[in-house]
Design an enzyme around this catalytic site. Structure first.
Site, PDB file in Angstrom:
ATOM      1  N   ASP A  32       2.040  -5.105   8.813  1.00 10.38           N
ATOM      2  CA  ASP A  32       0.425  -4.254   8.493  1.00 10.38           C
ATOM      3  C   ASP A  32      -1.476  -4.880   8.459  1.00 10.38           C
ATOM      4  OD1 ASP A  32      -1.607  -2.518   6.787  1.00 10.38           O
ATOM      5  OD2 ASP A  32      -0.699  -1.318   6.325  1.00 10.38           O
ATOM      6  N   PHE A  42       0.595  -1.220  -0.095  1.00 13.65           N
ATOM      7  CA  PHE A  42      -0.043   0.195  -0.164  1.00 13.65           C
ATOM      8  C   PHE A  42       0.697   0.876   0.222  1.00 13.65           C
ATOM      9  CE2 PHE A  42      -3.074   3.573   2.099  1.00 13.65           C
ATOM     10  CZ  PHE A  42      -4.401   2.707   0.559  1.00 13.65           C
ATOM     11  N   TYR A  79     -11.064   1.246  10.777  1.00 18.34           N
ATOM     12  CA  TYR A  79     -12.463   1.180  10.049  1.00 18.34           C
ATOM     13  C   TYR A  79     -12.526   0.536   8.931  1.00 18.34           C
ATOM     14  CZ  TYR A  79      -8.298   4.261   7.167  1.00 18.34           C
ATOM     15  OH  TYR A  79      -7.285   3.855   6.888  1.00 18.34           O
ATOM     16  N   LYS A  80     -11.836  -0.635   8.412  1.00 22.47           N
ATOM     17  CA  LYS A  80     -12.548  -1.611   8.055  1.00 22.47           C
ATOM     18  C   LYS A  80     -13.924  -2.515   8.643  1.00 22.47           C
ATOM     19  CE  LYS A  80      -8.449  -1.190   5.422  1.00 22.47           C
ATOM     20  NZ  LYS A  80      -7.969   0.083   4.334  1.00 22.47           N
ATOM     21  N   ARG A 101     -12.492  -4.622  -6.298  1.00 27.04           N
ATOM     22  CA  ARG A 101     -12.469  -5.488  -4.872  1.00 27.04           C
ATOM     23  C   ARG A 101     -13.788  -5.935  -4.644  1.00 27.04           C
ATOM     24  NH1 ARG A 101      -7.749  -2.634  -1.238  1.00 27.04           N
ATOM     25  NH2 ARG A 101      -9.931  -1.220  -0.914  1.00 27.04           N
TER      26      ARG A 101
END
Length: 412
Positions: free
Chosen positions: A211, A134, A236-237, A385
């Site tokens: 991560d 990322f 927040y996922k 995705r």
């Protein structure tokens, strides 16, 4: 052709977690939300919890709430996340800043230690990271390397299978200071072998940082048992903390007080209210804090932690596997004949909570889907995705999304 709808409904009928879907607020106009790996849906009771916070904890108790509950909240929530999602004993996880800030703190702390080895040791000079990781992780690694005079060593793994133990083994040496990898690849969903890679990094005498942004709350792990040194993840996922909710950091107990983070704020001081002339860091996990914690942004995730505790993370993982397996089966039947590529591992044991599919028309297709109330996300250059958050997503909703991709593509 199999009856995919009948299969989806049968899977939902047999799903022991299906009732939890009702805990999430409906989104008017949305027929399929397949982006839970970017932003989890809010729980139904969040508006009242936020109102109660403003009315009572903040509005009535005012500054007294710091003494009554807020001072310890970063550690209390950290311990809950550690226990429920990370396999971490209390006192090693804290909720604090953004993912980027926490990655920076831990990277910088690790490299400070590497540049000041124990007596007789040789300074280490390399950070290992994946070239396709990322952007935040890569940008931070480059920035920290520039600050410290380190060299970045780039891994170039298979884009579908992700980083493997052999990829890491090939670059480890006595120059390696830190290896920083994602547990789940944000593009393909490939799941890295955390215990084996961590062991290899330690055998080379280096530190390991993971991560966990795409695995926390959906993939069971055992950070303590696997000897992980450091980890950072967002909330927040799959932890549904809301947009911009603060991240968490894990620092193994025996490294606390040894690895010293660089942003020396008053909240990480040994005596926070001494207002002393010199900075003396706390000796526990609080040392990773800097400024005043974002209390308001810590409210929403607490309800999701309650749901995960009720369901168990093993059951969440089982539902995740079922959803992604079904998505792959639906892809095979309705999308593969349209020259759509599967960009995720087929083996569920090597896959996280999302799958990625690819086609040259998918940027335009994604715009059509969003306009029609079907919400996946697009990843450059041509991937969609399908992020299937287990507690808020059904198999039938997954199928609605896959069929919508087919219909948008054939209409292009």
């Amino acid at each position: 052709m199999t009856d995919l709808l009948a299969t989806a409904r049968a899977l939902d009928a047999a799903d022991p977690l299906h009732a939890h879907i009702d805990a999430f607020a409906p989104a008017p106009g949305v027929t399929a939300y397949l982006d839970g790996n970017s932003l989890g849906r809010p729980l139904r009771d969040i508006p009242e919890k936020l109102a109660a916070f403003v009315r009572e904890d903040w509005g009535t108790r005012l500054i007294r709430s710091w003494d009554e509950q807020w001072m310890d909240l970063p550690m209390v929530l950290g311990d809950r996340i550690g226990t429920l999602a990370l396999g971490a004993a209390p006192g090693q996880t804290v909720v604090a800043d953004s993912t980027s800030v926490l990655i920076y703190k831990l990277m910088r702390a690790a490299l400070r230690q590497a540049q000041s080895p124990s007596e007789g040791g040789t300074p280490r000079t390399e950070i290992v990271i994946e070239a396709g990781n990322f952007p935040t992780d890569r940008f931070l690694a480059e920035g920290v390397a520039a600050e410290t005079g380190m060299t970045v060593v780039w891994l170039e793994p298979d884009p579908v299978d992700g980083v493997t133990l052999s990829d890491v083994d090939a670059v480890l040496s006595d120059r390696t200071a830190l290896v920083a990898l994602s547990h789940v690849d944000y593009r393909s969903g490939a799941l890295a072998d955390m215990p084996a890679i961590t062991d290899a990094v330690h055998a080379a005498g280096a530190l390991m940082m993971w991560d966990l942004c795409h695995s926390a709350g959906v993939i069971p792990m055992q950070l303590d048992q696997w000897g992980v040194d450091m980890a950072v993840g967002c909330t927040y996922k799959y932890l549904n903390g809301g947009p911009g909710s603060p991240a968490f950091a894990y620092l193994r107990r025996d490294l606390q007080g040894v690895l010293l983070q660089p942003i020396q704020g008053w909240w990480s001081a040994a005596d926070i209210f001494a207002m002393g002339r010199e900075y003396v860091p706390a000796s526990d996990i609080r040392q990773l804090l800097s400024g005043t914690p974002p209390v308001t942004s810590m409210i929403a995730m607490q309800g999701m932690l309650d749901l995960i505790e009720q369901a168990s993370l093993d059951a969440v993982r089982a539902k995740s596997v079922s959803l992604t397996d079904f998505a792959v089966a639906a892809y095979d039947e309705v999308l593969a004949p349209l020259d759509v590529r599967l960009l995720s591992p087929r083996d569920a044991a090597r896959r996280g909570g999302h799958i990625t599919i690819g086609h040259p028309e998918f940027r335009t297709v994604t715009q059509r889907l969003w306009a029609d109330g079907v919400i996946p996300d697009f990843r450059f250059p041509d991937g969609i995705r399908l992020g299937l958050s287990p507690l808020s997503t059904s198999h039938e909703e997954t199928l609605v999304g896959v069929l919508a991709v087919r219909d948008a593509l054939t209409a292009a």
